[in-house]
Design a protein around this motif. Sequence first.
Motif, PDB file in Angstrom:
ATOM      1  N   LEU A 208     -79.227 -30.990  20.349  1.00 43.04           N
ATOM      2  CA  LEU A 208     -79.608 -29.581  20.277  1.00 43.04           C
ATOM      3  C   LEU A 208     -80.584 -29.421  19.127  1.00 43.04           C
ATOM      4  O   LEU A 208     -80.308 -29.839  17.993  1.00 43.04           O
ATOM      5  CB  LEU A 208     -78.376 -28.702  20.058  1.00 43.04           C
ATOM      6  N   GLY A 209     -81.751 -28.830  19.409  1.00 43.07           N
ATOM      7  CA  GLY A 209     -82.764 -28.661  18.376  1.00 43.07           C
ATOM      8  C   GLY A 209     -83.336 -27.260  18.377  1.00 43.07           C
ATOM      9  O   GLY A 209     -83.404 -26.596  19.414  1.00 43.07           O
ATOM     10  N   TYR A 210     -83.737 -26.810  17.193  1.00 43.34           N
ATOM     11  CA  TYR A 210     -84.328 -25.476  17.071  1.00 43.34           C
ATOM     12  C   TYR A 210     -85.402 -25.516  15.994  1.00 43.34           C
ATOM     13  O   TYR A 210     -85.208 -26.102  14.921  1.00 43.34           O
ATOM     14  CB  TYR A 210     -83.260 -24.450  16.714  1.00 43.34           C
ATOM     15  N   LYS A 211     -86.546 -24.898  16.291  1.00 43.54           N
ATOM     16  CA  LYS A 211     -87.654 -24.852  15.343  1.00 43.54           C
ATOM     17  C   LYS A 211     -87.963 -23.404  14.980  1.00 43.54           C
ATOM     18  O   LYS A 211     -88.052 -22.548  15.858  1.00 43.54           O
ATOM     19  CB  LYS A 211     -88.894 -25.521  15.934  1.00 43.54           C
ATOM     20  N   ILE A 212     -88.127 -23.173  13.687  1.00 41.76           N
ATOM     21  CA  ILE A 212     -88.421 -21.831  13.172  1.00 41.76           C
ATOM     22  C   ILE A 212     -89.755 -21.880  12.437  1.00 41.76           C
ATOM     23  O   ILE A 212     -89.912 -22.627  11.461  1.00 41.76           O
ATOM     24  CB  ILE A 212     -87.313 -21.350  12.215  1.00 41.76           C
ATOM     25  N   GLU A 213     -90.730 -21.119  12.897  1.00 43.73           N
ATOM     26  CA  GLU A 213     -92.029 -21.065  12.234  1.00 43.73           C
ATOM     27  C   GLU A 213     -91.941 -20.188  10.988  1.00 43.73           C
ATOM     28  O   GLU A 213     -91.762 -18.976  11.082  1.00 43.73           O
ATOM     29  CB  GLU A 213     -93.094 -20.529  13.189  1.00 43.73           C
ATOM     30  N   LEU A 214     -92.048 -20.811   9.829  1.00 44.13           N
ATOM     31  CA  LEU A 214     -91.990 -20.074   8.574  1.00 44.13           C
ATOM     32  C   LEU A 214     -93.318 -19.387   8.284  1.00 44.13           C
ATOM     33  O   LEU A 214     -93.359 -18.308   7.690  1.00 44.13           O
ATOM     34  CB  LEU A 214     -91.621 -21.022   7.430  1.00 44.13           C
ATOM     35  N   ASN A 215     -94.405 -20.039   8.688  1.00 39.47           N
ATOM     36  CA  ASN A 215     -95.749 -19.462   8.619  1.00 39.47           C
ATOM     37  C   ASN A 215     -96.616 -20.268   9.584  1.00 39.47           C
ATOM     38  O   ASN A 215     -96.131 -21.224  10.200  1.00 39.47           O
ATOM     39  CB  ASN A 215     -96.292 -19.461   7.174  1.00 39.47           C
ATOM     40  N   PRO A 216     -97.897 -19.938   9.750  1.00 40.69           N
ATOM     41  CA  PRO A 216     -98.722 -20.651  10.739  1.00 40.69           C
ATOM     42  C   PRO A 216     -98.834 -22.154  10.535  1.00 40.69           C
ATOM     43  O   PRO A 216     -99.181 -22.878  11.474  1.00 40.69           O
ATOM     44  CB  PRO A 216    -100.092 -19.975  10.589  1.00 40.69           C
ATOM     45  N   THR A 217     -98.527 -22.659   9.344  1.00 40.41           N
ATOM     46  CA  THR A 217     -98.676 -24.095   9.091  1.00 40.41           C
ATOM     47  C   THR A 217     -97.365 -24.793   8.729  1.00 40.41           C
ATOM     48  O   THR A 217     -97.358 -26.011   8.531  1.00 40.41           O
ATOM     49  CB  THR A 217     -99.678 -24.331   7.944  1.00 40.41           C
ATOM     50  N   THR A 218     -96.272 -24.070   8.652  1.00 39.26           N
ATOM     51  CA  THR A 218     -95.003 -24.653   8.196  1.00 39.26           C
ATOM     52  C   THR A 218     -93.876 -24.322   9.168  1.00 39.26           C
ATOM     53  O   THR A 218     -93.722 -23.166   9.570  1.00 39.26           O
ATOM     54  CB  THR A 218     -94.632 -24.148   6.794  1.00 39.26           C
ATOM     55  N   THR A 219     -93.087 -25.343   9.528  1.00 38.53           N
ATOM     56  CA  THR A 219     -92.002 -25.174  10.487  1.00 38.53           C
ATOM     57  C   THR A 219     -90.709 -25.759   9.941  1.00 38.53           C
ATOM     58  O   THR A 219     -90.702 -26.857   9.363  1.00 38.53           O
ATOM     59  CB  THR A 219     -92.332 -25.874  11.825  1.00 38.53           C
ATOM     60  N   LEU A 220     -89.611 -25.016  10.111  1.00 39.52           N
ATOM     61  CA  LEU A 220     -88.272 -25.498   9.764  1.00 39.52           C
ATOM     62  C   LEU A 220     -87.661 -26.117  11.017  1.00 39.52           C
ATOM     63  O   LEU A 220     -87.607 -25.471  12.071  1.00 39.52           O
ATOM     64  CB  LEU A 220     -87.410 -24.345   9.255  1.00 39.52           C
ATOM     65  N   ASN A 221     -87.189 -27.367  10.906  1.00 42.07           N
ATOM     66  CA  ASN A 221     -86.634 -28.093  12.054  1.00 42.07           C
ATOM     67  C   ASN A 221     -85.135 -28.326  11.864  1.00 42.07           C
ATOM     68  O   ASN A 221     -84.718 -28.884  10.838  1.00 42.07           O
ATOM     69  CB  ASN A 221     -87.334 -29.450  12.208  1.00 42.07           C
ATOM     70  N   LEU A 222     -84.348 -27.916  12.845  1.00 41.54           N
ATOM     71  CA  LEU A 222     -82.896 -28.092  12.809  1.00 41.54           C
ATOM     72  C   LEU A 222     -82.464 -28.950  13.992  1.00 41.54           C
ATOM     73  O   LEU A 222     -82.947 -28.778  15.107  1.00 41.54           O
ATOM     74  CB  LEU A 222     -82.186 -26.740  12.868  1.00 41.54           C
ATOM     75  N   HIS A 223     -81.554 -29.875  13.742  1.00 37.40           N
ATOM     76  CA  HIS A 223     -81.102 -30.780  14.809  1.00 37.40           C
ATOM     77  C   HIS A 223     -79.623 -31.105  14.663  1.00 37.40           C
ATOM     78  O   HIS A 223     -79.108 -31.287  13.553  1.00 37.40           O
ATOM     79  CB  HIS A 223     -81.889 -32.095  14.772  1.00 37.40           C
ATOM     80  N   GLY A 224     -78.928 -31.181  15.796  1.00 44.03           N
ATOM     81  CA  GLY A 224     -77.558 -31.659  15.847  1.00 44.03           C
ATOM     82  C   GLY A 224     -77.385 -32.525  17.081  1.00 44.03           C
ATOM     83  O   GLY A 224     -77.916 -32.205  18.147  1.00 44.03           O
ATOM     84  N   GLY A 225     -76.677 -33.634  16.962  1.00 45.27           N
ATOM     85  CA  GLY A 225     -76.505 -34.526  18.095  1.00 45.27           C
ATOM     86  C   GLY A 225     -75.132 -35.151  18.126  1.00 45.27           C
ATOM     87  O   GLY A 225     -74.408 -35.158  17.115  1.00 45.27           O
ATOM     88  N   TYR A 226     -74.768 -35.679  19.288  1.00 42.87           N
ATOM     89  CA  TYR A 226     -73.484 -36.375  19.440  1.00 42.87           C
ATOM     90  C   TYR A 226     -73.640 -37.454  20.495  1.00 42.87           C
ATOM     91  O   TYR A 226     -74.296 -37.238  21.524  1.00 42.87           O
ATOM     92  CB  TYR A 226     -72.383 -35.407  19.865  1.00 42.87           C
ATOM     93  N   GLN A 227     -73.085 -38.624  20.236  1.00 47.47           N
ATOM     94  CA  GLN A 227     -73.101 -39.683  21.234  1.00 47.47           C
ATOM     95  C   GLN A 227     -71.667 -40.076  21.580  1.00 47.47           C
ATOM     96  O   GLN A 227     -70.825 -40.271  20.702  1.00 47.47           O
ATOM     97  CB  GLN A 227     -73.903 -40.894  20.769  1.00 47.47           C
ATOM     98  N   ARG A 228     -71.402 -40.144  22.898  1.00 45.24           N
ATOM     99  CA  ARG A 228     -70.085 -40.523  23.405  1.00 45.24           C
ATOM    100  C   ARG A 228     -70.256 -41.809  24.199  1.00 45.24           C
ATOM    101  O   ARG A 228     -70.801 -41.800  25.304  1.00 45.24           O
ATOM    102  CB  ARG A 228     -69.508 -39.410  24.288  1.00 45.24           C
ATOM    103  N   ILE A 229     -69.815 -42.919  23.623  1.00 48.47           N
ATOM    104  CA  ILE A 229     -70.048 -44.232  24.198  1.00 48.47           C
ATOM    105  C   ILE A 229     -68.913 -44.586  25.155  1.00 48.47           C
ATOM    106  O   ILE A 229     -67.742 -44.630  24.766  1.00 48.47           O
ATOM    107  CB  ILE A 229     -70.176 -45.308  23.099  1.00 48.47           C
ATOM    108  N   ALA A 230     -69.271 -44.835  26.405  1.00 44.05           N
ATOM    109  CA  ALA A 230     -68.281 -45.152  27.430  1.00 44.05           C
ATOM    110  C   ALA A 230     -67.493 -46.412  27.050  1.00 44.05           C
ATOM    111  O   ALA A 230     -68.075 -47.426  26.668  1.00 44.05           O
ATOM    112  CB  ALA A 230     -68.974 -45.355  28.774  1.00 44.05           C
ATOM    113  N   ASN A 231     -66.161 -46.328  27.139  1.00 43.30           N
ATOM    114  CA  ASN A 231     -65.222 -47.434  26.907  1.00 43.30           C
ATOM    115  C   ASN A 231     -65.073 -47.836  25.449  1.00 43.30           C
ATOM    116  O   ASN A 231     -64.239 -48.698  25.137  1.00 43.30           O
ATOM    117  CB  ASN A 231     -65.629 -48.671  27.726  1.00 43.30           C
ATOM    118  N   PHE A 232     -65.854 -47.234  24.559  1.00 41.30           N
ATOM    119  CA  PHE A 232     -65.790 -47.612  23.149  1.00 41.30           C
ATOM    120  C   PHE A 232     -65.837 -46.357  22.274  1.00 41.30           C
ATOM    121  O   PHE A 232     -66.878 -46.035  21.694  1.00 41.30           O
ATOM    122  CB  PHE A 232     -66.935 -48.571  22.788  1.00 41.30           C
TER     123      PHE A 232
END
Length: 292
Positions: A208-232
């Motif tokens: 899941l990712g979200y980007k927030i434009e702070l101004n025309p040249t600067t962006t705040l980037n937010l990320h969250g992730g999860y991995q579910r490995i089969a059998n392990f």
Amino acid sequence: MIPFRPLSLAVAATLAGAALPSSAQEMASYATTTEVKLTSDVRSRGVSDSFNRPGAKLGVQIAHESGLVGLAEFATVSKKQFAGGEGLGVTLAGGYRFGDPEGWHFGVGLATELFPGAQFEAPHGFDMATGSPTDWRRTKYDSAFALAEVGYGALEARVMNVISKNYRGANTGGVCGTMLSTMADPMPGLACYARGDQNSRGSWLFDLGYKIELNPTTTLNLHGGYQRIANFKEANFADYAVGVTHKRWGFSWSAEWVTTRTRVRELYLAFDGDKARATDNDRLVLSVSRSF
């Protein structure tokens, strides 16, 4: 024994951005973009692929006005982590995206990740009577994926499913063997072997990712992730990142704080001789890139 490593999100991120042509791109039937990137650490899903050292990436993407998109990316990786390889990770992907880039949009795609020459040898069985590992086999780190995404404006949610036999070498030899050889307590490794010989086809990767434009040249980037490995389940983990990208002088300058929450840290150790180094540690990653 060398543990597996998690997938780079370049595939999903590129499909998210490149498949929706801008107004300038719409004047041509397709657009080609080349990006060169230097980074203080090559991270994939919060885990280092470069032994916590600097690296580089080169990506080429082609986006057609119909929504079709193709990607080829080349990244430097550590030969200590991807033993026997050429120090190169290659990602190839293709997909289709549709919808309103400012509103609801969707995408599907297929991808493969290759590490030329890289492989490891590990036991896929353990004889409890003799206390000896058995059934030694070689495993490559190569993987293949199906992916889908849904987004609204700057919000992007993606899911990837492993359709290859293994996900970056995650099988009984890679997971159980690593646990048995690196953990002080042998019981978790033996319990892993007791489940029988298995692979990681069907694993799920969520982002899941979200980007927030702070101004025309600067962006705040937010990320969250999860991995579910089969059998392990030992290899399941979550990763988070917050960063800022600033565009100046034709370059994109980024600073990103990356953190992971792994269940069994020994699966994410890399070795330089007898010295172990954690590759899932919290880290500030700096990078600069330019697109042509």
